[in-house]
Write a protein that holds these residues in place. Sequence first.
Motif, PDB file in Angstrom:
ATOM      1  N   PHE A 151      -3.796 -36.739-128.874  1.00 47.44           N
ATOM      2  CA  PHE A 151      -3.799 -36.821-130.333  1.00 47.44           C
ATOM      3  C   PHE A 151      -4.203 -35.452-130.865  1.00 47.44           C
ATOM      4  O   PHE A 151      -4.760 -34.618-130.141  1.00 47.44           O
ATOM      5  CB  PHE A 151      -4.776 -37.888-130.829  1.00 47.44           C
ATOM      6  N   VAL A 152      -3.970 -35.241-132.137  1.00 47.87           N
ATOM      7  CA  VAL A 152      -4.440 -34.027-132.810  1.00 47.87           C
ATOM      8  C   VAL A 152      -4.582 -34.350-134.297  1.00 47.87           C
ATOM      9  O   VAL A 152      -3.755 -35.085-134.861  1.00 47.87           O
ATOM     10  CB  VAL A 152      -3.494 -32.819-132.600  1.00 47.87           C
ATOM     11  N   LYS A 175      -9.101 -34.044-124.567  1.00 42.12           N
ATOM     12  CA  LYS A 175      -9.417 -33.110-123.486  1.00 42.12           C
ATOM     13  C   LYS A 175      -8.209 -32.924-122.571  1.00 42.12           C
ATOM     14  O   LYS A 175      -7.533 -33.879-122.202  1.00 42.12           O
ATOM     15  CB  LYS A 175     -10.606 -33.644-122.672  1.00 42.12           C
ATOM     16  N   GLY A 176      -7.950 -31.674-122.223  1.00 43.55           N
ATOM     17  CA  GLY A 176      -6.821 -31.357-121.350  1.00 43.55           C
ATOM     18  C   GLY A 176      -5.596 -30.888-122.111  1.00 43.55           C
ATOM     19  O   GLY A 176      -4.650 -30.360-121.520  1.00 43.55           O
ATOM     20  N   ASP A 177      -5.614 -31.088-123.422  1.00 41.17           N
ATOM     21  CA  ASP A 177      -4.488 -30.636-124.241  1.00 41.17           C
ATOM     22  C   ASP A 177      -4.814 -29.241-124.808  1.00 41.17           C
ATOM     23  O   ASP A 177      -5.964 -28.798-124.772  1.00 41.17           O
ATOM     24  CB  ASP A 177      -4.262 -31.626-125.383  1.00 41.17           C
ATOM     25  N   TYR A 178      -3.830 -28.572-125.346  1.00 44.12           N
ATOM     26  CA  TYR A 178      -4.086 -27.286-126.000  1.00 44.12           C
ATOM     27  C   TYR A 178      -2.976 -26.992-127.006  1.00 44.12           C
ATOM     28  O   TYR A 178      -1.898 -27.605-126.972  1.00 44.12           O
ATOM     29  CB  TYR A 178      -4.205 -26.144-124.990  1.00 44.12           C
ATOM     30  N   VAL A 179      -3.271 -26.038-127.905  1.00 45.62           N
ATOM     31  CA  VAL A 179      -2.323 -25.693-128.968  1.00 45.62           C
ATOM     32  C   VAL A 179      -1.149 -24.896-128.396  1.00 45.62           C
ATOM     33  O   VAL A 179      -1.349 -23.914-127.675  1.00 45.62           O
ATOM     34  CB  VAL A 179      -3.032 -24.884-130.074  1.00 45.62           C
ATOM     35  N   SER A 214       1.050 -31.389-125.469  1.00 44.57           N
ATOM     36  CA  SER A 214       1.451 -32.782-125.211  1.00 44.57           C
ATOM     37  C   SER A 214       2.612 -33.225-126.089  1.00 44.57           C
ATOM     38  O   SER A 214       3.199 -34.288-125.868  1.00 44.57           O
ATOM     39  CB  SER A 214       0.259 -33.712-125.462  1.00 44.57           C
ATOM     40  N   GLY A 215       2.940 -32.415-127.119  1.00 42.03           N
ATOM     41  CA  GLY A 215       4.018 -32.778-128.042  1.00 42.03           C
ATOM     42  C   GLY A 215       3.496 -33.361-129.343  1.00 42.03           C
ATOM     43  O   GLY A 215       4.266 -33.564-130.294  1.00 42.03           O
ATOM     44  N   LYS A 216       2.198 -33.664-129.427  1.00 41.15           N
ATOM     45  CA  LYS A 216       1.624 -34.213-130.645  1.00 41.15           C
ATOM     46  C   LYS A 216       1.582 -33.139-131.736  1.00 41.15           C
ATOM     47  O   LYS A 216       1.357 -31.958-131.465  1.00 41.15           O
ATOM     48  CB  LYS A 216       0.216 -34.741-130.386  1.00 41.15           C
ATOM     49  N   LYS A 217       1.801 -33.578-132.982  1.00 39.04           N
ATOM     50  CA  LYS A 217       1.781 -32.671-134.123  1.00 39.04           C
ATOM     51  C   LYS A 217       0.878 -33.220-135.220  1.00 39.04           C
ATOM     52  O   LYS A 217       0.662 -34.425-135.317  1.00 39.04           O
ATOM     53  CB  LYS A 217       3.199 -32.501-134.696  1.00 39.04           C
TER      54      LYS A 217
END
Length: 226
Positions: A151-152, A175-179, A214-217
């Motif tokens: 999520f973001v 956690k584990g995601d990034y921009v 992750s593809g989340k926006k």
Amino acid sequence: MRKSIVKISLAVAALFYFSLTASAADTSCTHKWSDWKISREATCTSEGWKTRICSVCDNWDVETIPATGIHKWSAWKTGSSATCIKDGYAWQQCFLCHAYREKDIPATGIHGWGKWYTAKKATISKKGTQKRSCSSCKKEQTRSIAKLKPFVKFSKKTIRLKKSQRQSLKITYAKGDYVKSWKSSNKKVATVSKKGKITAKRNGTARITVKMKSGKKATCTLKVSR
């Protein structure tokens, strides 16, 4: 205590003396005995005795009562509690002779588990791990934590700046995601750097979009004024 023992000893001696003297005085008496009376109760390890008397010649008769061999046990008391893998024991004592005995308490086979704690945090791409241990035998249990859902989101949906102002955007994500990228819908109004820092250019409105690995926006609205 000693006086009581002396009195009892004298009483017993007197009974035997009277029995012997009465028999010697009149050996032809056809005794008429009274009912037996217990002078001392027998216990688990000690003999007792009972007496009776002839109503004709006053002769005394004394007879021993054998020790019962039956202990008067106290309630069982726990000497050592059983655990999941270790036997315990209980004990009890005779109230009369103070004899002592023990018995085993079988191991329960039931672990005293502590609380689960996170040994490894989960991320969006990997499962995490939780552990707990038994307080008695230190045995460990392990279980998995599911992967996090990506999520973001922005800390604010709408941001207001003056012309030429700068501000770093704040977002939260799993956690584990990034921009992966930042984007301004109107670069004449505001621009945004690769690190999420916006610069207000002139009056107007722009939409700032962040895209994650992750593809989340997520999108926030920027309003610039004088």
